[in-house]
Design an enzyme around this catalytic site. Structure first.
Site: not given
Length: 332
Positions: A224, A250
């Site tokens: 990400h 994440h």
């Protein structure tokens, strides 16, 4: 054990009732919890993210090693950096996924401590408020999840930040995923209140160590990458208030990155279950100290003078060590 300070229990009780009814909107008030440190004033805890897959993708193996390390370090609590339940959070507070991915997985004696958790973007794809419900604490008393809150342990203050509403793409990809934004609208007001409350709490903090926890990375070389909304809105507040560490999940990896403009160290622990080999976006950044694209977790030991942070793989092997001193502010 965690305790609500002063009259906070009554306030928290009212807050959860009102919040559960959906009456509060765009509120980011930071609830405060007191967690008593060890008798010598030290503190130790584990950090895990992106884990809830009913034991699959090595979640159970990581849990076993957490239990081993937790016993060795006599941990005080566990921090979850979000994406607690895959793929789409919990359907309700009665969802069996809660016990199948949490209570029945983290069964080691050393892990029967308080778990402090934030929501990740996958959690928002389900019934986000289900994870905030006090009912889950009746099922498993070690669970505590709120959007944003503070854990005060004298030696350290840990500030948990709800980062998912910062990310603009989640509000525009509704055709692919449905997000539970109850209690968030209007998002600009919600974020503004959160940043204001966080800035005030950080400025007033007198703790030796100041740690901020969120789901999304501020800086990452994983899948990400950097979260631009956090770089522009959250990072300046962290830099201005001299925090020591920002911890997140994440990206399904373990990593350690330095800030080029402050002593902040960015620590990703998002490898609690599913991870992808070779899932790296950048390889030539000079601010990166460590990156590992497999499953694992992180431990933190704090004293008045030092912080010792270790990254472990799924076999319990130490992959990377950070030692930070309050006098020298160095790491290696």
């Amino acid at each position: 054990m965690a305790y609500l300070s002063g009259n906070s229990f009554f306030v928290y009780f009212l807050f959860t009732i009102i919040f559960g009814l959906g009456i509060l909107h765009a509120s980011a008030e930071l609830q405060r919890f007191t967690h008593t440190p060890k008798s010598d004033g030290s503190l130790s805890f584990l950090v895990l993210g992106d884990w809830g897959r009913r034991g699959e993708y090595n979640q159970s193996e990581v849990a076993f090693q957490m239990g081993e390390v937790g016993e060795k370090l006599d941990i005080d609590f566990v921090i979850s950096t979000g994406d607690n339940f895959y793929d789409d959070g919990l359907t309700s507070e009665h969802d069996p996924n809660f016990e199948e991915s949490f209570s029945k997985i983290y069964t080691a004696k050393s892990l029967q401590k308080q778990w402090y958790s934030v929501l990740g973007n996958h959690d928002y794809r389900g019934d986000a408020e289900a994870q905030l419900s006090p009912f889950l604490r009746q099922i498993d008393s070690k669970w505590l999840c709120l959007r944003s809150f503070i854990v005060d342990s004298e030696l350290a203050e840990i500030f948990f930040v709800d980062t998912t509403p910062f990310v603009q793409e989640y509000f525009t990809e509704s055709e692919e995923h449905n997000y539970d934004w109850k209690g968030i609208y209007p998002p600009k007001t919600y974020i503004s209140n959160l940043l204001k409350d966080l800035d005030m709490a950080l400025r007033e903090s007198t703790a030796k160590w100041k740690i901020v926890v969120g789901h999304h990375a501020i800086k990452s070389i994983g899948h990400h990458g950097d979260t631009q909304e956090l770089i522009s809105q959250l990072l300046p507040i962290l830099q201005a208030n001299n925090i020591d560490f920002y911890m997140n999940g994440h990206d399904h990896c373990l990593e350690h990155i330095n800030d080029t403009k402050s002593p902040i160290q960015f620590l990703t622990s998002g490898a609690g279950s599913k991870a992808w080999r070779g899932d790296i976006e950048e390889t030539n950044r000079k601010d990166v100290n460590f990156f590992y694209d497999g499953q694992g977790f992180m431990s933190v030991q704090l004293t008045q003078t030092d912080a010792i942070i270790l990254f472990y793989d799924v076999f319990g092997k130490v992959l990377h060590r950070i030692i930070s001193s309050k006098e020298l502010r160095s790491s290696m």
